[in-house]
Design a protein around this motif. Structure first.
Motif, PDB file in Angstrom:
ATOM      1  N   LEU A   1       0.789  -1.224   0.000  1.00 39.66           N
ATOM      2  CA  LEU A   1       0.000   0.000   0.000  1.00 39.66           C
ATOM      3  C   LEU A   1       0.828   1.284   0.000  1.00 39.66           C
ATOM      4  O   LEU A   1       0.338   2.338   0.392  1.00 39.66           O
ATOM      5  N   THR A   2       2.065   1.220  -0.448  1.00 44.36           N
ATOM      6  CA  THR A   2       2.891   2.432  -0.527  1.00 44.36           C
ATOM      7  C   THR A   2       2.262   3.490  -1.417  1.00 44.36           C
ATOM      8  O   THR A   2       2.394   4.688  -1.172  1.00 44.36           O
ATOM      9  N   GLY A   3       1.550   3.065  -2.451  1.00 42.27           N
ATOM     10  CA  GLY A   3       0.936   4.000  -3.382  1.00 42.27           C
ATOM     11  C   GLY A   3      -0.556   4.148  -3.203  1.00 42.27           C
ATOM     12  O   GLY A   3      -1.253   4.495  -4.164  1.00 42.27           O
ATOM     13  N   ALA A   4      -1.085   3.931  -2.005  1.00 42.45           N
ATOM     14  CA  ALA A   4      -2.527   3.988  -1.759  1.00 42.45           C
ATOM     15  C   ALA A   4      -2.880   5.157  -0.850  1.00 42.45           C
ATOM     16  O   ALA A   4      -2.100   5.552   0.020  1.00 42.45           O
ATOM     17  N   SER A   5      -4.060   5.700  -1.042  1.00 53.42           N
ATOM     18  CA  SER A   5      -4.587   6.734  -0.155  1.00 53.42           C
ATOM     19  C   SER A   5      -5.083   6.076   1.121  1.00 53.42           C
ATOM     20  O   SER A   5      -5.912   5.159   1.075  1.00 53.42           O
ATOM     21  N   LEU A   6      -4.584   6.528   2.292  1.00 54.57           N
ATOM     22  CA  LEU A   6      -4.864   5.884   3.564  1.00 54.57           C
ATOM     23  C   LEU A   6      -5.200   6.909   4.628  1.00 54.57           C
ATOM     24  O   LEU A   6      -4.976   8.106   4.453  1.00 54.57           O
ATOM     25  N   LEU A   7      -5.704   6.421   5.756  1.00 56.57           N
ATOM     26  CA  LEU A   7      -5.933   7.270   6.921  1.00 56.57           C
ATOM     27  C   LEU A   7      -4.741   7.114   7.874  1.00 56.57           C
ATOM     28  O   LEU A   7      -3.622   7.446   7.533  1.00 56.57           O
ATOM     29  N   ASN A   8      -4.966   6.574   9.068  1.00 56.01           N
ATOM     30  CA  ASN A   8      -3.914   6.504  10.089  1.00 56.01           C
ATOM     31  C   ASN A   8      -2.708   5.683   9.659  1.00 56.01           C
ATOM     32  O   ASN A   8      -1.579   5.935  10.103  1.00 56.01           O
ATOM     33  N   ASP A   9      -2.920   4.712   8.793  1.00 58.18           N
ATOM     34  CA  ASP A   9      -1.807   3.872   8.347  1.00 58.18           C
ATOM     35  C   ASP A   9      -0.755   4.653   7.575  1.00 58.18           C
ATOM     36  O   ASP A   9       0.347   4.143   7.334  1.00 58.18           O
ATOM     37  N   SER A  10      -1.081   5.868   7.152  1.00 52.55           N
ATOM     38  CA  SER A  10      -0.096   6.695   6.451  1.00 52.55           C
ATOM     39  C   SER A  10       1.138   6.957   7.305  1.00 52.55           C
ATOM     40  O   SER A  10       2.224   7.209   6.774  1.00 52.55           O
ATOM     41  N   LEU A  11       1.011   6.894   8.618  1.00 52.45           N
ATOM     42  CA  LEU A  11       2.157   7.079   9.504  1.00 52.45           C
ATOM     43  C   LEU A  11       3.276   6.092   9.195  1.00 52.45           C
ATOM     44  O   LEU A  11       4.455   6.392   9.359  1.00 52.45           O
ATOM     45  N   TYR A  12       2.920   4.892   8.729  1.00 48.57           N
ATOM     46  CA  TYR A  12       3.897   3.832   8.545  1.00 48.57           C
ATOM     47  C   TYR A  12       4.072   3.418   7.086  1.00 48.57           C
ATOM     48  O   TYR A  12       5.132   2.928   6.716  1.00 48.57           O
ATOM     49  N   SER A  13       3.055   3.599   6.251  1.00 46.20           N
ATOM     50  CA  SER A  13       3.135   3.161   4.860  1.00 46.20           C
ATOM     51  C   SER A  13       3.766   4.211   3.963  1.00 46.20           C
ATOM     52  O   SER A  13       4.665   3.921   3.187  1.00 46.20           O
TER      53      SER A  13
END
Length: 230
Positions: free
Chosen positions: A34-46
């Motif tokens: 998911l490096t290239g995906a739009s995310l919520l809280n997981d953006s902290l790590y991805s």
């Protein structure tokens, strides 16, 4: 509108070399793709740029039995500069020690289709030569959002990392396609900056039903060690 979620996840998984210091549940489910995906809280790590195109308040808690957990809060509605804060505590396998970390991230759009982000982090825990290692570093990222296609790149441990703790400078590339916002396909690679060939490949898929119940699956491979994970 305030959006918040608390997640209790009961999972049993083998912990292997990971692309990030903490691997979120969505990444685990979809092959760390998911490096290239739009995310919520997981953006902290991805990818610290991954929440550039969402508008929400989100609070999340994850419990990984028997003693590991993570908590985070995300705000992408108050201003044009989005922020997220998180803390995690992971039990070290076959040990009574713990690995911990805190992250603070900011991101925003630089155009209608491009977002950028940066995350500062403090990590502490066992290292290869000492019982207590320490790492202070940053992750940087970019995400392009074309609607049906998203693509991103992130550099982890941009300032150099700590190889003894297992966190060298790394780069991850990823993309995600969607069909009618219901079927999503994602791919990603992770590489050490000192080497051209990726050490890990990941692919993932997700189906979101009209009732907002999703089914996810993924596969990742580490060719150098011949390890494969579903």
């Amino acid at each position: 509108m305030k959006f918040s979620v608390f997640v209790l996840c009961l999972v049993a998984s083998h912990v292997a070399v990971a692309a990030s210091e903490f691997v979120p549940i969505q990444e685990k489910a979809q092959g760390q793709s998911l490096t290239g995906a739009s995310l919520l809280n997981d953006s902290l790590y991805s990818n610290p740029a991954s929440s550039s195109f969402v508008q929400a308040y989100s609070i999340e808690g994850v419990f990984l039995p028997p003693k590991s957990y993570a908590v985070s809060i995300l705000d992408t509605k108050t201003s044009g500069l989005n922020g997220a804060l998180g803390y995690f505590r992971m039990a070290v396998i076959d040990s009574d020690r713990f690995f911990q970390g805190a992250k603070l991230a900011f991101c925003g759009r630089v155009s209608n289709v491009v977002g950028v982000g940066i995350a500062g982090k403090a990590l502490w825990g066992p290292s290869g030569t000492a019982s207590n290692g320490r790492l202070n570093d940053i992750d940087t990222g970019v995400l392009a959002n074309l609607g049906y296609l998203q693509a991103g790149v992130t550099m982890r441990n941009t300032l150099g990392g700590n190889a003894e703790m297992g966190f060298p400078r790394e780069i991850a590339l990823g993309a995600r396609m969607n069909y009618s916002q219901s079927l999503f396909l994602s791919v990603a690679t992770q590489s050490n900056v000192s080497e051209v060939k990726p050490y890990q490949y990941g692919v993932g898929a997700e189906y979101m039903s009209p009732y907002y119940i999703s089914v996810k699956g993924g596969f990742r491979a580490q060719p150098e060690t011949s390890d494969n994970y579903y």
